[in-house]
Design an enzyme around this catalytic site. Structure first.
Site, short mmCIF file in Angstrom:
data_model
loop_
_atom_site.label_atom_id
_atom_site.label_comp_id
_atom_site.label_asym_id
_atom_site.label_seq_id
_atom_site.Cartn_x
_atom_site.Cartn_y
_atom_site.Cartn_z
CD GLN A 118 2.64 0.66 2.55
OE1 GLN A 118 1.44 0.72 2.33
NE2 GLN A 118 3.14 -0.14 3.48
CB CYS A 178 3.15 -0.58 8.71
SG CYS A 178 3.41 0.23 7.12
CG LEU A 179 1.70 -4.81 4.47
CD1 LEU A 179 0.97 -4.78 3.16
CD2 LEU A 179 1.82 -6.22 5.02
CG HIS A 200 -1.68 2.69 8.73
ND1 HIS A 200 -0.94 2.17 9.77
CD2 HIS A 200 -1.02 2.33 7.60
CE1 HIS A 200 0.12 1.55 9.28
NE2 HIS A 200 0.10 1.62 7.96
CD GLU A 201 -2.89 1.59 4.24
OE1 GLU A 201 -1.95 1.88 3.49
OE2 GLU A 201 -2.81 0.69 5.08
N GLY A 224 -4.29 -2.80 4.10
CA GLY A 224 -4.30 -1.68 3.17
C GLY A 224 -2.91 -1.52 2.58
CG HIS A 234 1.84 4.54 4.03
ND1 HIS A 234 3.12 4.23 4.45
CD2 HIS A 234 1.04 3.60 4.58
CE1 HIS A 234 3.09 3.15 5.21
NE2 HIS A 234 1.85 2.75 5.32
NI NI Z 1 1.39 0.99 6.42
#
Ligand code: NI
Length: 178
Positions: A52, A101-102, A143-144, A47, A147
């Site tokens: 981000q 997480c990216l 999670h998303e 995701g 952000h």
């Molecule tokens: Ni993330």
């Protein structure tokens, strides 16, 4: 198609409360979401949230509809664009699961999340989305959407003995670059 730079933890832009989308189905929004999918695909993300890539809007994407090499055992999640999301837990039950997480490359941590949630919001065209989900799907959404309120998963970890480098914790995933 543009693969955008992903901000890493420590960048204050990841800590902002994102602004709601006020105009749907615009060229800017379509281009943003195309770039987000290109960026997520390029790094095999589960995701991605607009903050981000330094865009201060309540836009998240997740799901691919196919097996993700970063999470090979995860159930499939439908490819989704979700704007202005609202999450409602359906019970207080939580379950622990490993997350990466990216924006936190190379690490994984065990994170408690509500096991069952309802989420609502809008698609790219302003159409309503209203789903009740559990398990990995519920985890990805939580999670998303975190952000969008400036929360990264390490802020949700309760047991820091369950936080470490992906290649140490999961040697079989060592080919994965995050
Ligand atoms: Ni993330």
């Amino acid at each position: 198609m543009t693969i955008r730079e992903i901000l890493k933890m420590g960048d204050p832009r990841l800590l902002r409360i994102a602004q709601p989308v006020s105009a749907f189905d615009t060229d800017e929004l379509h281009l943003l979401v195309l770039d987000m999918f290109d960026t997520m695909r390029a790094v095999n993300g589960a995701g991605l949230a607009a903050p981000q890539i330094a865009v201060d809007l309540q836009v998240v994407i997740f799901g691919t509809g196919q097996v993700n090499p970063r999470y090979p055992d995860a159930p499939l999640v439908p490819r989704t664009v979700l704007l202005n999301p609202v999450i409602t837990p359906l019970a207080l039950d939580e379950e622990d699961g490993w997350e990466g997480c990216l924006s936190v490359p190379g690490l994984r941590g065990l994170v408690p999340r509500f096991s069952s949630i309802r989420y609502t919001g809008f698609d790219l065209y302003g159409g309503p989305i209203d789903r009740t989900v559990d398990g990995f799907h519920a985890r990805v959404v939580q999670h998303e959407c975190d952000h969008l309120i400036g929360k990264l998963y390490p802020m949700r970890i309760r047991d820091f003995s369950q936080f470490g480098f992906t290649d140490v914790l999961f040697p079989s995933l060592e080919a994965v670059d995050d």
